[in-house]
Design a protein around this motif. Sequence first.
Motif, PDB file in Angstrom:
ATOM      1  N   TYR A  36       5.144   8.055 -12.534  1.00 28.60           N
ATOM      2  CA  TYR A  36       4.736   6.812 -12.288  1.00 28.60           C
ATOM      3  C   TYR A  36       4.456   6.085 -13.648  1.00 28.60           C
ATOM      4  O   TYR A  36       3.976   6.803 -14.862  1.00 28.60           O
TER       5      TYR A  36
ATOM      6  N   LEU B  97       9.774  -0.696  -1.243  1.00 29.19           N
ATOM      7  CA  LEU B  97       9.689  -0.191  -2.601  1.00 29.19           C
ATOM      8  C   LEU B  97       8.457  -0.831  -3.110  1.00 29.19           C
ATOM      9  O   LEU B  97       7.976  -1.839  -3.012  1.00 29.19           O
ATOM     10  N   GLY B  98       7.776   0.068  -4.080  1.00 34.22           N
ATOM     11  CA  GLY B  98       6.607  -0.389  -4.888  1.00 34.22           C
ATOM     12  C   GLY B  98       6.798   0.208  -6.149  1.00 34.22           C
ATOM     13  O   GLY B  98       7.944   0.708  -6.660  1.00 34.22           O
TER      14      GLY B  98
ATOM     15  N   ARG C 229       3.812   6.577  -3.387  1.00 35.80           N
ATOM     16  CA  ARG C 229       4.798   5.926  -2.490  1.00 35.80           C
ATOM     17  C   ARG C 229       4.905   6.430  -0.977  1.00 35.80           C
ATOM     18  O   ARG C 229       4.315   7.638  -1.002  1.00 35.80           O
TER      19      ARG C 229
ATOM     20  N   VAL D 162       3.511   9.705  -7.184  1.00 30.92           N
ATOM     21  CA  VAL D 162       5.014   9.333  -8.077  1.00 30.92           C
ATOM     22  C   VAL D 162       4.866  10.218  -9.192  1.00 30.92           C
ATOM     23  O   VAL D 162       3.934   9.951 -10.331  1.00 30.92           O
TER      24      VAL D 162
ATOM     25  N   THR E 188       0.783   1.724  -2.799  1.00 38.96           N
ATOM     26  CA  THR E 188       2.295   1.645  -3.296  1.00 38.96           C
ATOM     27  C   THR E 188       2.761   0.738  -4.226  1.00 38.96           C
ATOM     28  O   THR E 188       3.619   0.665  -4.809  1.00 38.96           O
TER      29      THR E 188
ATOM     30  N   TRP F 125       9.691  -0.831 -11.255  1.00 38.68           N
ATOM     31  CA  TRP F 125       9.540  -0.408  -9.768  1.00 38.68           C
ATOM     32  C   TRP F 125      10.017   1.373  -9.754  1.00 38.68           C
ATOM     33  O   TRP F 125      10.374   1.884 -10.638  1.00 38.68           O
ATOM     34  N   HIS F 126       9.691   1.737  -8.537  1.00 35.88           N
ATOM     35  CA  HIS F 126      10.346   3.087  -8.289  1.00 35.88           C
ATOM     36  C   HIS F 126      11.619   3.223  -8.382  1.00 35.88           C
ATOM     37  O   HIS F 126      12.061   4.730  -8.542  1.00 35.88           O
TER      38      HIS F 126
END
Length: 633
Positions: free
Chosen positions: A262, A238-239, A244, A259, A105, A147-148
């Motif tokens: 992404y 959070l990644g 994720r 994701v 992640t 970030w996501h």
Amino acid sequence: MAITRRQLLKSSALAAMTPALGATASLPAFTTAAQAQSASEPAWRHALSLFGDVKYPAGFKRFDYVNPEAPKGGVVRMFELGTFDNFNLVIDGLKGSLANGVQMTIETLTARSLDEPSTAYGQLAEAAAYPDDFSYVVYRLRGEAHWHDGKPVTPADVVFSFDALKKNSPMYSAYYQHIVKCEQVGDRDVKFSFDAVGNRELPTIVGEFPVLPKHWWEGTDAQGKQRDIAATTLEIPLGSGPYRIKEFIAGRSVVLERVPDYWGKDLPVSVGQNNLEQIRFEFFRDDTVGREAFKADQLDWFTERSGKQWSTAYDFPAVTEKRVIKEKFPNASSGRMQGYAFNLRRPLFADVRVRRAFNYAYDWEESDRQLSNGEYHRDGSYFDGIPEFMATGVPEGKELQILETLRDKVPAELFTTPYKNPVGGSAEASRANLREAGRLLKEAGFEVRDRKLVDLKGAPVSVEFLCQDQGDERGVLFYKPYLERLGMTVNVRTVDSVQYQNRLRSFDFDITTAGWGQSISPGNEQRDFFGSESADRPGSRNLPGIKNPAVDALINRIIYAKDRDELVASCKALDRVLLWSCYVVPQFAAGFQRAARWDRFSHPEPLPKYGISGFPNLWWWDAAKAAKTGGRS
């Protein structure tokens, strides 16, 4: 009996998914410049290599070994041994038991190619620069990285992550001990300053640490509680990576989802990878239950640790019908030592003759025959699997010159006698080895009274083997009677994975199985493996507690080697000193990964040389194959 991913520097599966620590060398580093700068400034580079030229030029589209047309979709269910209680990788090795999957992640500054040795290309970073004396390196972040939650990845995130890892992670604090400062020096630039010049691998290994979101870790959770980077947590982190965490059951399973938006999906280091829609890690207390779950089609992929089970446990219809595939994947990217490690902090193991006696008592050949159907060879080197670094014969040439400078600090035998493990495999050989073990113990001051081995004070000798699962336990139970024939009292204690990790961190054991994964380019990680400064640091990988000035000197030579020849000679010398010091009773090595899978996936041909199986990162769900296996579509 095999070691887990937490005991190795890198595991086979994880090495195929993420950049791995230790996969670097003390050699000339960066390659062709991405753009020219003034004569007073170092050039920006698109790639980092420790072996000279890189394969892929600036502006390349993808790695050759991926399938850029691989379909996206499908679910894979994977076996994980043990349990977990933590999603915070910063404190992995110090607190808690980290769940596998967290690593997928998050991202690093660079990503490894798997078809060339020790070469990295930009992931979060688009370029890097360093001077000829290797005194610092500057990384430039990609402007599009985020970030996501949509927020950009910034130099502040890099500085925060580096400082948190150096402060809280035993592994990273040792690995990066020569990096004295990390600071933002531009809108997207981060500079890492080193404590001395000439450490040739530092510019490259800087790119390997996980970058974490500062704003998330400095914020509060759903209950309004301040997050703590130094504490365990089961809050989904959070990644910025291709996956994720979607959901989990504490201690039992972790589900990753791809994701869809992404940010890095079109990067050259990402194209054709991360193809599966979901990756499910299912945790089991032991291999036996996990293996049966696989056979019942509750898992798709099972990495088999037992040679005997590989030979005997897969006689079921799905194998005969080719719905389940058994395959061995060669490991060309690493070597290792695995053995029963002595805790040198215990007075019993202070004498090398005692440690050598334990080796003579171990009938490895019979163990391999009975427990593994002859699947393995015995470890005879700390670089087993990398012949270039393995000490053979007696020292000569450059290696001999190096060892001569340490003659008064190393065992005298290593100059005249090749190291060899005792050989068993027959009743006669076993008896002869036990006689030699008894002689060594007597020479060290022990004797047998009333069938009990006692020390000079008459205290009986008792040892405990710490095990983490039934596989470990099975191997120790084979070994135990041989030690008891010498008069020792032998106890075997098997604990769950969390307790096992806690006891290792605090060095609370007599003997345990330990392993050190070695790359084709050894370097700074050797300090954490075998250096005196790591011997008493909780969570370090120096489980035996080695404090040896000769070992320290050889590690220093490896790190500051000026060329490949010096690196090779220094590694051979280190290998030889470690072997003759008898810090472990060597166990086994294979040179391959065994994996059984339900035939629902495909992979590019050929697989890259340094990727082992490359699963699941390079593979994809094959709907046509899946339809033929039954069970699920």
